[in-house]
Design an enzyme around this catalytic site. Structure first.
Site, PDB file in Angstrom:
ATOM      1  N   HIS A 145       0.839  -1.199   0.000  1.00 54.64           N
ATOM      2  CA  HIS A 145       0.000   0.000   0.000  1.00 54.64           C
ATOM      3  C   HIS A 145       0.881   1.259   0.000  1.00 54.64           C
ATOM      4  CE1 HIS A 145      -3.458   2.552   1.327  1.00 54.64           C
ATOM      5  NE2 HIS A 145      -2.506   3.205   1.963  1.00 54.64           N
ATOM      6  N   GLU A 146       1.909   1.256   0.829  1.00 52.54           N
ATOM      7  CA  GLU A 146       2.794   2.433   0.905  1.00 52.54           C
ATOM      8  C   GLU A 146       3.573   2.616  -0.393  1.00 52.54           C
ATOM      9  OE1 GLU A 146       2.259   4.438   3.103  1.00 52.54           O
ATOM     10  OE2 GLU A 146       1.190   3.174   4.505  1.00 52.54           O
ATOM     11  N   HIS A 149       1.468   4.253  -2.902  1.00 51.23           N
ATOM     12  CA  HIS A 149       1.435   5.718  -2.758  1.00 51.23           C
ATOM     13  C   HIS A 149       2.631   6.336  -3.480  1.00 51.23           C
ATOM     14  CE1 HIS A 149      -1.995   6.682  -0.396  1.00 51.23           C
ATOM     15  NE2 HIS A 149      -1.636   5.997   0.673  1.00 51.23           N
ATOM     16  N   GLU A 229      -6.616   6.857  -1.280  1.00 49.96           N
ATOM     17  CA  GLU A 229      -6.446   5.712  -0.382  1.00 49.96           C
ATOM     18  C   GLU A 229      -7.001   4.449  -1.028  1.00 49.96           C
ATOM     19  OE1 GLU A 229      -4.774   5.301   2.422  1.00 49.96           O
ATOM     20  OE2 GLU A 229      -4.126   7.376   2.237  1.00 49.96           O
TER      21      GLU A 229
END
Lengths: 399, 184
Positions: A145-146, A149, A229
């Site tokens: 997930h990071e 980003h 998100e």
């Protein structure tokens, strides 16, 4: 995948223009009210200047400010080989050019964030509490997930948009407070006799703008932040090919009631989940940077593959909302890669049990000695002697 | 005069179009090569880890000589393999042998508590994950490149300069293919 970033870029540009117009209008109205002779140009100029200066600072120093505010410590692969391995795995899966720097935050609350202005200057930080609680697949989900980003260029965008929002709020708050103090009267009343009525109208316009612009800019910012998100969840799953990892990690994160000590309102949009329980309650609201965590988990669990289409379908199903979370080009993907099997969990219960304190001690260059009596001796880096006695059984260990 | 300019313009446009397609093919081929070297690095890393692993488990696993010998044989076969297809086959067999070792380890609690073994196992697992993630992105790139070579109009340019289709890297895990034996 590249088209996705392009689509993101176009959308971000639009948002910037909209917020920029709001900022300029606000600055102009306020200064026109305070000093009609300037025709509002000086105010617009000052507003943009404030934004540029703040943007430059956050662009070049944002990551280091964030890291020092959260007291994060940069770690090497010896401290936590598994974390390093997982980041490298996700680097390979995402095809990013370089490894991000890895930091550990000394906090009991499980959370993580990414920072940095570009994929080449990127940082991933996780809390010790996160490392202590998650197994390998869950940790991989969070890291994915990071990295998503970073891959989607979300950090730079959210930082700059956040700064713009901050500038808007700053200017309108200064103006509103000034109005309160001076009791509605202008400080620099013009000497022109016919300007009295015009002055009043301008004042009302400035007042309305300084109340409305921050609200609308905020709503815009929060709604984009929530979308990003979702997009990071979808992209992360596409990297790791394992939605359950992130889902069960989010479940564990939302299950803990511990709040982060070092996070605040400004830094909270950077984290994988809101760092405050107060925020968690209001998460369904329009003024939240994160979508409700339960919703994210449910979307992840109802995916039938790991492609963008699968995420979009799961999202539309759950929300009864046909709007696109994934930019159009991502939805034209023909393949829907399958969900992989769970990887072997080498971390075992043994190393997951290593508590947050141990991880932080390792980050601070402590040495560990496993004594035969079962005690784990923690040797601080200041300890200079050649040997140490076990405090339990007295065995002498040489260092 | 006018027809000449038109013809000239068409020729220039054709040349530009040709150069653009040629360059994009070269770029894609380089990406495929780079993708392959990513896999290769991880395969080598796995080969390097194995002697250490065997050294560590040898003392504990007295009754698993065959499993260990299998790993050593398949490792040397994999190291000598060349070409994408041959490597994929050899590495698949090596992966299967390592999988068998992982199952066998379950019977040795002492070994599972060994710190050295645990860190080796993490390294091995991570290397295998890296192989599979590198394989994903390599295969994605190969698919993209092969499509480009086959599709009109880029296939014309590809044909003229003999851009060859690349092979997918598919690891076959013999354990997955085997029919599971059900015992009651």
């Amino acid at each position: 995948m590249w088209e996705l970033i392009q689509a993101n870029r176009r959308k971000s540009f639009l948002l910037f223009i909209l917020m920029g117009i709001g900022l300029i209008m606000l600055g102009a109205a306020v200064s026109y009210y305070l000093n009609p002779a300037g025709m509002g140009i000086d105010g617009a100029f000052i507003a943009v200047l404030i934004w540029i200066i703040m943007s430059l600072i956050s662009y070049y120093k944002g990551a280091s400010i964030l890291l020092s505010a959260s007291k994060a410590k940069k770690v090497t692969s010896e401290v936590h080989p598994q974390l390093f391995n997982i980041v490298e795995e996700m680097k390979i899966a995402s095809g990013l050019p370089v490894m991000p720097e890895i930091y550990i935050i000394n906090e009991e609350a499980p959370n993580a964030f990414a920072a940095g202005r570009s994929p080449k200057h990127a940082v991933v930080a996780v809390t010790a509490g996160l490392l202590a609680r998650l197994n390998r697949d869950e940790l991989q989900g969070v890291i994915a997930h990071e990295m998503a980003h970073i891959y989607n260029r979300d950090i730079r965008f959210m930082t700059l948009a956040g700064v713009m929002l901050g500038s808007i709020v700053l200017i309108s708050e200064i103006f509103l407070r000034g109005m309160l103090i001076s009791g509605g009267g202008a400080r620099y009343r013009s000497s022109n006799s016919n300007s009295g009525q015009g002055q009043a109208i301008i004042m009302i316009i400035a007042l309305v703008l300084s109340i409305l612009v921050p609200i609308f800019a905020g709503l815009l910012y929060y709604s984009i932040s929530r979308k990003r998100e979702y997009l990071a969840d979808a992209t992360g799953v596409r990297f790791s090919r394992y939605p359950e990892g992130l889902a069960s990690a989010l479940e564990k994160i939302s299950g803990t009631k511990i709040e982060m000590k070092t996070a605040n309102k400004v830094t909270s949009p950077m984290y994988i989940a809101l760092p405050f329980s107060k925020g968690k309650k209001a998460a369904a609201g329009l003024r939240s940077t994160h979508p409700p965590i339960e919703e994210r988990i449910r979307i992840l669990r109802s995916m039938d593959g790991t492609g963008f289409l699968s995420y979009q379908a799961a999202y539309s199903d759950l929300k009864g909302d046909k709007s696109n979370i994934i930019p159009g080009s991502g939805l034209q993907e023909s393949e829907n890669p399958g969900i992989r099997k769970a990887f072997d969990d080498v971390s075992d219960k043994r190393s997951v049990k290593r508590n947050a304190g141990d991880i932080m001690m390792a980050a601070n260059n402590y040495h560990f000695i496993e004594c035969s009596c079962g005690l784990r001796i923690k040797v601080p880096p200041e300890y200079k002697k050649k040997s140490i006695n076990c405090t339990k059984c007295g065995t002498v260990h040489t260092l | 005069m006018v027809p000449l300019i038109v013809i000239l313009a068409i020729v220039v446009v054709l040349i530009i179009w040709f150069v653009v397609i040629y360059n994009s093919l070269i770029k894609l081929r380089n990406q495929v090569k780079n993708g392959w070297s990513q896999i290769d690095v991880q395969l080598k890393r796995r080969h390097d880890l194995i002697p250490n692993l065997i050294e560590t488990v040898k003392g504990y696993m007295k009754h698993e000589r065959e499993t260990l010998e299998n790993i050593t044989t398949y490792r040397s076969q994999a190291m000598n393999a060349s070409g994408v297809g041959e490597k994929a086959q050899a590495e698949g067999l090596l992966g299967g042998a390592l999988g068998a070792l992982k199952i066998a380890v379950e019977a040795y609690p002492d070994l599972k508590a060994n710190q050295n073994f645990l860190s080796l196992q993490e390294e091995l697992t991570s290397t295998e994950n890296k192989i599979s993630f590198a394989r994903q992105s390599y295969n994605d790139q190969v698919l993209f490149y092969n499509n480009k070579i086959q599709m009109f109009p880029s296939n014309i340019v590809a044909g003229m300069f003999t851009f060859k289709e690349e092979e997918f890297f598919e690891l076959e895990d013999p354990a997955e293919k085997a029919v599971p034996k059900v015992e009651f």
